[in-house]
Design a protein around this motif. Structure first.
Motif, PDB file in Angstrom:
ATOM      1  N   VAL A  72     -45.738 -66.621  12.587  1.00  0.00           N
ATOM      2  CA  VAL A  72     -47.160 -66.357  12.848  1.00  0.00           C
ATOM      3  C   VAL A  72     -47.821 -67.589  13.458  1.00  0.00           C
ATOM      4  O   VAL A  72     -48.658 -67.460  14.363  1.00  0.00           O
ATOM      5  CB  VAL A  72     -47.867 -65.897  11.553  1.00  0.00           C
ATOM      6  CG1 VAL A  72     -49.367 -65.894  11.715  1.00  0.00           C
ATOM      7  CG2 VAL A  72     -47.380 -64.520  11.160  1.00  0.00           C
ATOM      8  N   GLN A  73     -47.460 -68.776  12.997  1.00  0.00           N
ATOM      9  CA  GLN A  73     -48.019 -69.993  13.584  1.00  0.00           C
ATOM     10  C   GLN A  73     -47.645 -70.120  15.056  1.00  0.00           C
ATOM     11  O   GLN A  73     -48.492 -70.435  15.894  1.00  0.00           O
ATOM     12  CB  GLN A  73     -47.536 -71.224  12.826  1.00  0.00           C
ATOM     13  CG  GLN A  73     -48.238 -71.459  11.524  1.00  0.00           C
ATOM     14  CD  GLN A  73     -47.743 -72.712  10.822  1.00  0.00           C
ATOM     15  OE1 GLN A  73     -46.731 -73.296  11.202  1.00  0.00           O
ATOM     16  NE2 GLN A  73     -48.462 -73.127   9.796  1.00  0.00           N
ATOM     17  N   ILE A  74     -46.396 -69.863  15.380  1.00  0.00           N
ATOM     18  CA  ILE A  74     -45.955 -69.952  16.771  1.00  0.00           C
ATOM     19  C   ILE A  74     -46.662 -68.900  17.620  1.00  0.00           C
ATOM     20  O   ILE A  74     -47.123 -69.185  18.732  1.00  0.00           O
ATOM     21  CB  ILE A  74     -44.424 -69.819  16.856  1.00  0.00           C
ATOM     22  CG1 ILE A  74     -43.787 -71.082  16.277  1.00  0.00           C
ATOM     23  CG2 ILE A  74     -43.963 -69.604  18.283  1.00  0.00           C
ATOM     24  CD1 ILE A  74     -42.301 -71.023  16.122  1.00  0.00           C
ATOM     25  N   LEU A  75     -46.777 -67.684  17.098  1.00  0.00           N
ATOM     26  CA  LEU A  75     -47.482 -66.643  17.847  1.00  0.00           C
ATOM     27  C   LEU A  75     -48.947 -66.997  18.055  1.00  0.00           C
ATOM     28  O   LEU A  75     -49.524 -66.702  19.112  1.00  0.00           O
ATOM     29  CB  LEU A  75     -47.357 -65.297  17.124  1.00  0.00           C
ATOM     30  CG  LEU A  75     -45.973 -64.650  17.188  1.00  0.00           C
ATOM     31  CD1 LEU A  75     -45.947 -63.405  16.317  1.00  0.00           C
ATOM     32  CD2 LEU A  75     -45.610 -64.301  18.607  1.00  0.00           C
ATOM     33  N   THR A  76     -49.561 -67.643  17.092  1.00  0.00           N
ATOM     34  CA  THR A  76     -50.950 -68.064  17.235  1.00  0.00           C
ATOM     35  C   THR A  76     -51.087 -69.112  18.331  1.00  0.00           C
ATOM     36  O   THR A  76     -52.005 -69.045  19.157  1.00  0.00           O
ATOM     37  CB  THR A  76     -51.472 -68.627  15.899  1.00  0.00           C
ATOM     38  OG1 THR A  76     -51.375 -67.608  14.907  1.00  0.00           O
ATOM     39  CG2 THR A  76     -52.906 -69.075  16.011  1.00  0.00           C
ATOM     40  N   ILE A  77     -50.169 -70.052  18.367  1.00  0.00           N
ATOM     41  CA  ILE A  77     -50.216 -71.083  19.400  1.00  0.00           C
ATOM     42  C   ILE A  77     -50.004 -70.472  20.780  1.00  0.00           C
ATOM     43  O   ILE A  77     -50.697 -70.812  21.742  1.00  0.00           O
ATOM     44  CB  ILE A  77     -49.180 -72.175  19.095  1.00  0.00           C
ATOM     45  CG1 ILE A  77     -49.597 -72.932  17.842  1.00  0.00           C
ATOM     46  CG2 ILE A  77     -49.009 -73.131  20.260  1.00  0.00           C
ATOM     47  CD1 ILE A  77     -48.532 -73.801  17.260  1.00  0.00           C
ATOM     48  N   VAL A  78     -49.065 -69.548  20.890  1.00  0.00           N
ATOM     49  CA  VAL A  78     -48.836 -68.868  22.169  1.00  0.00           C
ATOM     50  C   VAL A  78     -50.086 -68.091  22.586  1.00  0.00           C
ATOM     51  O   VAL A  78     -50.484 -68.112  23.756  1.00  0.00           O
ATOM     52  CB  VAL A  78     -47.604 -67.939  22.075  1.00  0.00           C
ATOM     53  CG1 VAL A  78     -47.504 -67.016  23.264  1.00  0.00           C
ATOM     54  CG2 VAL A  78     -46.337 -68.770  21.935  1.00  0.00           C
TER      55      VAL A  78
END
Length: 119
Positions: free
Chosen positions: A59-65
């Motif tokens: 979820v953190q990576i998707l938020t950054i993307v």
């Protein structure tokens, strides 16, 4: 002992020597079953904690993307507006400058995420 039709309630004190070992085995079996249950529940809790951590990382990576794409979309949307400014009539150099600006903004987003230990 279980095959014999002895019951403590019927036979009284005569059956006690036969039921004492049976009761001990029953208690040990119940303790072992309870221990096995606690081990299984503990293993499941560990598994769920690991899965939760992996989900949180995703979820953190998707938020950054999403933030990166949002910045790019905002710049592209601003460049697509119909204003009569000289910058918008700059042709290829203006397009390259816009792409460089988008790249810098995305890199800045990634740098901020890295400093906050999100990635």
């Amino acid at each position: 002992m279980l095959a014999q039709p002895d019951f403590q309630g019927v036979e009284g004190r005569k059956a006690e020597p036969k039921f004492s070992p049976l009761e001990g085995r029953f208690e040990r079996t119940m303790d072992a079953t309870q221990l096995a249950r606690e081990v299984v529940l503990g293993s499941f809790d560990l598994y769920m904690a690991g899965m939760s951590r992996k989900t949180n990382d995703a979820v953190q990576i998707l938020t950054i993307v999403t933030v990166g794409l949002g910045v790019v979309s905002a710049v592209a949307g601003a460049m697509g507006t119909n204003f009569n400014l000289g910058f918008f009539k700059s042709g290829t150099p203006g397009f390259i400058l816009m792409l460089l600006g988008m790249t810098v903004l995305v890199a800045l987003t990634l740098l901020i995420a890295r400093r906050r230990h999100l990635i």
